[in-house]
Design a protein around this motif. Structure first.
Motif, mmCIF file in Angstrom:
data_model
loop_
_atom_site.group_PDB
_atom_site.id
_atom_site.type_symbol
_atom_site.label_atom_id
_atom_site.label_comp_id
_atom_site.label_asym_id
_atom_site.label_seq_id
_atom_site.Cartn_x
_atom_site.Cartn_y
_atom_site.Cartn_z
ATOM 1 N N GLU A 1 0.813 -1.218 0.000
ATOM 2 C CA GLU A 1 0.000 0.000 0.000
ATOM 3 C C GLU A 1 0.843 1.264 0.000
ATOM 4 O OE1 GLU A 1 -2.816 -0.159 3.157
ATOM 5 O OE2 GLU A 1 -3.867 -1.872 2.289
ATOM 6 N N GLU A 2 2.053 1.197 0.522
ATOM 7 C CA GLU A 2 2.914 2.382 0.581
ATOM 8 C C GLU A 2 3.585 2.683 -0.758
ATOM 9 O OE1 GLU A 2 5.565 1.598 3.813
ATOM 10 O OE2 GLU A 2 4.082 2.155 5.313
ATOM 11 N N ARG B 1 -12.122 1.725 2.346
ATOM 12 C CA ARG B 1 -11.237 0.779 1.673
ATOM 13 C C ARG B 1 -10.668 -0.171 2.718
ATOM 14 N NH1 ARG B 1 -11.098 1.103 -3.576
ATOM 15 N NH2 ARG B 1 -8.898 0.671 -3.819
ATOM 16 N N GLU C 1 -3.970 2.803 -9.308
ATOM 17 C CA GLU C 1 -4.601 4.061 -9.699
ATOM 18 C C GLU C 1 -4.588 4.194 -11.218
ATOM 19 O OE1 GLU C 1 -2.598 7.281 -7.745
ATOM 20 O OE2 GLU C 1 -2.995 6.461 -5.756
ATOM 21 N N GLU D 1 -8.351 1.962 -9.730
ATOM 22 C CA GLU D 1 -8.973 3.035 -8.949
ATOM 23 C C GLU D 1 -8.912 4.323 -9.756
ATOM 24 O OE1 GLU D 1 -8.512 5.210 -4.611
ATOM 25 O OE2 GLU D 1 -7.258 3.499 -5.117
ATOM 26 N N SER E 1 -0.402 2.350 -5.993
ATOM 27 C CA SER E 1 -1.155 1.164 -5.573
ATOM 28 C C SER E 1 -1.952 1.498 -4.320
ATOM 29 C CB SER E 1 -0.215 -0.003 -5.288
ATOM 30 O OG SER E 1 0.543 0.253 -4.119
ATOM 31 N N GLY E 2 -2.912 0.641 -4.020
ATOM 32 C CA GLY E 2 -3.721 0.870 -2.832
ATOM 33 C C GLY E 2 -4.474 -0.370 -2.447
#
Length: 174
Positions: A84-85, A104, A127, A166, A89-90
């Motif tokens: 995630e960092e 989320r 993203e 996203e 990306s997420g």
């Protein structure tokens, strides 16, 4: 030996013989010849027992200190956080029975630790319009670096599953 008895016999409460007996020429061992005290032992000068290193403040070698185990769950959380960092990306949308919920959740991970080798699978969002292949490569490198630096384990493989794109407005495309 009790404290009262020790004082009456000229010894200190911890079993040592008083200084006046030593000055009289009588050695401490001769003062109580024949008496055996439980738990008392004499280690000659220069010799050390097995716990002497610990009592002297010396550290034991790493191989003798014990064993550290890191669970798969801990490694999975490190993998999710590192993924995630990474820029672009997420996490994933939250849903129950296919119905979307606000907010989320963290990237989905499946981690296996075999001895000192880790294999990981990460499902995440990218993203839009970021290049998916570049984001996946950066996630893979970030996960490998973070897991190896924090745990000392070797990461053999990191599989990336891009589950969502996203959009900048917050909507996702599955």
């Amino acid at each position: 030996m009790t404290a009262d008895r020790a004082r009456s016999e000229g010894a200190e409460p911890d079993g040592r013989v008083a200084a006046d007996e030593e000055r009289a020429g009588q050695a401490p061992a001769e003062a109580h010849a024949g008496e055996a005290h439980a738990g008392e032992g004499h280690i000659p000068a220069g010799e050390h027992g097995p716990d002497a290193a610990r009592s002297a403040g010396e550290a034991r070698p790493p191989g003798e200190r014990g064993r550290t185990t890191i669970s798969d769950r801990v490694v999975a959380r490190i993998v999710a956080k590192a993924a995630e960092e990474t820029a672009g990306s997420g996490g994933l949308d939250r849903s129950v029975l296919g119905v979307g919920l606000p907010g989320r959740r963290a990237a989905r991970t499946d981690v296996r630790v075999h001895g000192k080798v880790v294999t990981a699978k990460v499902a995440l969002s990218v993203e839009y319009p970021m290049p998916v292949r570049d984001v996946a490569r950066r996630v893979r490198e970030g996960v490998r670096t973070r897991v190896e630096s924090l745990t000392g384990l070797t990461v053999r493989q990191v599989d990336i599953d891009v589950a969502e794109l996203e959009r900048p407005g917050g909507r996702t495309v599955s």
